[in-house]
Design a protein around this motif. Structure first.
Motif, PDB file in Angstrom:
ATOM      1  N   LYS A 139       0.816  -1.218   0.000  1.00 25.93           N
ATOM      2  CA  LYS A 139       0.000   0.000   0.000  1.00 25.93           C
ATOM      3  C   LYS A 139       0.851   1.270   0.000  1.00 25.93           C
ATOM      4  CE  LYS A 139      -3.836  -2.295   2.387  1.00 25.93           C
ATOM      5  NZ  LYS A 139      -4.665  -2.343   3.615  1.00 25.93           N
ATOM      6  N   LEU A 140       2.168   1.111   0.098  1.00 27.12           N
ATOM      7  CA  LEU A 140       3.057   2.271   0.168  1.00 27.12           C
ATOM      8  C   LEU A 140       3.474   2.733  -1.223  1.00 27.12           C
ATOM      9  CD1 LEU A 140       5.445   1.161   3.070  1.00 27.12           C
ATOM     10  CD2 LEU A 140       3.253   2.359   3.231  1.00 27.12           C
ATOM     11  N   THR A 141       3.778   4.013  -1.331  1.00 22.45           N
ATOM     12  CA  THR A 141       4.337   4.564  -2.564  1.00 22.45           C
ATOM     13  C   THR A 141       5.776   5.034  -2.376  1.00 22.45           C
ATOM     14  OG1 THR A 141       3.450   6.764  -2.043  1.00 22.45           O
ATOM     15  CG2 THR A 141       2.061   5.290  -3.369  1.00 22.45           C
ATOM     16  N   SER A 142       6.349   4.821  -1.184  1.00 25.32           N
ATOM     17  CA  SER A 142       7.691   5.326  -0.874  1.00 25.32           C
ATOM     18  C   SER A 142       8.809   4.432  -1.386  1.00 25.32           C
ATOM     19  CB  SER A 142       7.839   5.525   0.637  1.00 25.32           C
ATOM     20  OG  SER A 142       7.574   4.316   1.338  1.00 25.32           O
ATOM     21  N   ASN A 143       8.457   3.246  -1.906  1.00 23.58           N
ATOM     22  CA  ASN A 143       9.447   2.330  -2.490  1.00 23.58           C
ATOM     23  C   ASN A 143      10.598   2.041  -1.528  1.00 23.58           C
ATOM     24  OD1 ASN A 143      10.581   0.664  -4.451  1.00 23.58           O
ATOM     25  ND2 ASN A 143      11.677   2.339  -5.448  1.00 23.58           N
ATOM     26  N   PRO A 144      10.304   1.535  -0.327  1.00 17.57           N
ATOM     27  CA  PRO A 144      11.380   1.253   0.624  1.00 17.57           C
ATOM     28  C   PRO A 144      12.305   0.150   0.120  1.00 17.57           C
ATOM     29  CG  PRO A 144       9.321   0.282   1.381  1.00 17.57           C
ATOM     30  CD  PRO A 144       8.982   1.140   0.205  1.00 17.57           C
ATOM     31  N   ARG A 145      13.552   0.215   0.514  1.00 18.20           N
ATOM     32  CA  ARG A 145      14.514  -0.832   0.185  1.00 18.20           C
ATOM     33  C   ARG A 145      14.188  -2.058   1.026  1.00 18.20           C
ATOM     34  NH1 ARG A 145      20.080   2.807  -0.577  1.00 18.20           N
ATOM     35  NH2 ARG A 145      18.932   4.732  -1.108  1.00 18.20           N
ATOM     36  N   LEU A 146      13.965  -3.175   0.384  1.00 24.69           N
ATOM     37  CA  LEU A 146      13.604  -4.416   1.073  1.00 24.69           C
ATOM     38  C   LEU A 146      14.853  -5.283   1.157  1.00 24.69           C
ATOM     39  CD1 LEU A 146      10.143  -5.114  -0.601  1.00 24.69           C
ATOM     40  CD2 LEU A 146      10.669  -3.748   1.440  1.00 24.69           C
ATOM     41  N   ILE A 147      15.475  -5.255   2.329  1.00 20.59           N
ATOM     42  CA  ILE A 147      16.817  -5.790   2.516  1.00 20.59           C
ATOM     43  C   ILE A 147      16.773  -7.050   3.379  1.00 20.59           C
ATOM     44  CG2 ILE A 147      19.113  -5.301   3.426  1.00 20.59           C
ATOM     45  CD1 ILE A 147      18.467  -3.567   1.026  1.00 20.59           C
ATOM     46  N   ILE A 148      17.065  -8.195   2.788  1.00 24.56           N
ATOM     47  CA  ILE A 148      17.149  -9.437   3.558  1.00 24.56           C
ATOM     48  C   ILE A 148      18.392  -9.367   4.446  1.00 24.56           C
ATOM     49  CG2 ILE A 148      17.452 -11.945   3.414  1.00 24.56           C
ATOM     50  CD1 ILE A 148      15.984 -11.801   0.693  1.00 24.56           C
ATOM     51  N   GLU A 149      18.176  -9.440   5.759  1.00 28.15           N
ATOM     52  CA  GLU A 149      19.287  -9.365   6.713  1.00 28.15           C
ATOM     53  C   GLU A 149      19.249 -10.617   7.595  1.00 28.15           C
ATOM     54  OE1 GLU A 149      21.270  -6.078   9.698  1.00 28.15           O
ATOM     55  OE2 GLU A 149      19.241  -6.806  10.143  1.00 28.15           O
ATOM     56  N   ILE A 150      19.967 -11.634   7.192  1.00 25.39           N
ATOM     57  CA  ILE A 150      19.959 -12.904   7.912  1.00 25.39           C
ATOM     58  C   ILE A 150      21.364 -13.230   8.402  1.00 25.39           C
ATOM     59  CG2 ILE A 150      17.894 -13.845   6.831  1.00 25.39           C
ATOM     60  CD1 ILE A 150      19.633 -15.271   4.813  1.00 25.39           C
ATOM     61  N   ARG A 151      21.396 -14.022   9.471  1.00 29.79           N
ATOM     62  CA  ARG A 151      22.681 -14.320  10.100  1.00 29.79           C
ATOM     63  C   ARG A 151      23.557 -15.201   9.212  1.00 29.79           C
ATOM     64  NH1 ARG A 151      23.094 -12.891  15.040  1.00 29.79           N
ATOM     65  NH2 ARG A 151      20.863 -13.097  15.427  1.00 29.79           N
ATOM     66  N   ASP A 152      22.967 -16.193   8.576  1.00 28.87           N
ATOM     67  CA  ASP A 152      23.694 -17.088   7.684  1.00 28.87           C
ATOM     68  C   ASP A 152      23.430 -16.642   6.247  1.00 28.87           C
ATOM     69  OD1 ASP A 152      24.884 -19.098   6.254  1.00 28.87           O
ATOM     70  OD2 ASP A 152      23.729 -20.734   7.145  1.00 28.87           O
ATOM     71  N   HIS A 153      24.389 -15.971   5.643  1.00 25.44           N
ATOM     72  CA  HIS A 153      24.198 -15.428   4.302  1.00 25.44           C
ATOM     73  C   HIS A 153      23.976 -16.509   3.256  1.00 25.44           C
ATOM     74  CE1 HIS A 153      26.466 -11.520   5.607  1.00 25.44           C
ATOM     75  NE2 HIS A 153      25.268 -11.636   6.148  1.00 25.44           N
TER      76      HIS A 153
END
Length: 272
Positions: A241-255
């Motif tokens: 529902k957003l128009t701000s286009n946030p950066r969706l960053i996968i941040e997991i301990r085991d890359h």
């Protein structure tokens, strides 16, 4: 926001090199996590910047870094300690300028303690806000000058709107909001805060960055997406529902779980 958004990742340079093909196959946003350590900030970090420039050749996504956070409060009341926090923020933004990064993640100063206790004191919340301004105001001006965004990431935040009010109080396009899904799920499970999608809704179009990690509502797990109990359909419905286009960053301990995280969200029809 796109109905089928492209997921990025938070990686160090070694992990980016390992997953370079995946990160370059689409314009995936990248958050480099090599630049938060005091040892790096106080040392010669230019070789890391030069290595990053080489590895990022061909990268089409947006670039940011995780800023310094160890032992630092963005609302530091001790003026001597505050000078150290201001120095770390300045160093982080100098690295952003050298890299051409347009976003730096910093940690919210809110906590479960502040949520329950600030109102015990006359003007407690106002003083908390004031110390945040004293700590961050120079960094905000610096970020404005170099075209970089500071995004406040929830850590123990109980009130989804508190960090938004703090960001808006600067009256600057250089201060916006970040969301860490696992942190929100933790305070939901342990302290009874609202669920993750409520944090998305509260931030609205001031949400410019999201750390995507899965968890169990008990600890800060940073599990591969799909391995925990976060309601991803609700989260992505709110993001949609957003128009701000946030950066969706996968941040997991085991890359090593990065490809699986992307595949699991793709299988749910939520992201690519």
């Amino acid at each position: 926001m796109s109905d089928f958004p492209i997921l990025g990742a938070a990686l160090n340079l070694n992990s980016f090199e390992t997953h370079r093909e995946l990160m370059l196959e689409k314009p995936r946003d990248l958050e480099l996590q090599d630049f938060w350590s005091p040892n790096v900030l106080n040392g010669n970090w230019m070789p890391l910047v030069e290595r990053a420039r080489t590895l990022l050749d061909g990268h089409k996504g947006r670039l940011g870094i995780h800023g310094p956070f160890i032992g630092l409060s963005m609302a530091e009341p001790d003026p001597d300690v505050r000078d150290v926090v201001k120095k770390r923020l300045r160093q982080g933004l100098e690295i952003c300028e050298a890299l051409g990064a347009t976003q730096m993640v910093v940690h919210s100063p809110d906590s479960a303690w502040s949520y329950y206790n600030l109102d015990l004191y006359d003007n407690g919340r106002e003083r908390h806000m004031e110390t945040c301004h004293l700590t961050m105001k120079d960094a905000v001006r610096q970020a404005e000058d170099i075209g970089c965004e500071l995004v406040l990431e929830n850590i123990e935040d109980m009130d989804p709107s508190s960090r938004l009010k703090m960001a808006e109080s600067f009256g600057s396009e250089a201060v916006k909001v970040s969301l860490d899904t696992g942190h929100a799920h933790y305070v939901h499970g342990v302290n009874g805060a609202p669920p993750v999608d409520y944090f998305v809704k509260a931030a609205g179009n001031n949400l410019r960055h999201v750390h995507l990690q899965d968890a169990d509502g008990y600890a800060d797990r940073h599990w591969t997406l799909g391995e925990g109990t976060i309601n991803w359909r609700a989260v992505f419905a709110a993001l949609g529902k957003l128009t701000s286009n946030p950066r969706l960053i996968i941040e997991i301990r085991d890359h090593a779980g990065l490809p699986t995280s992307i595949a699991n969200m793709s299988a749910l029809g939520l992201a690519q």
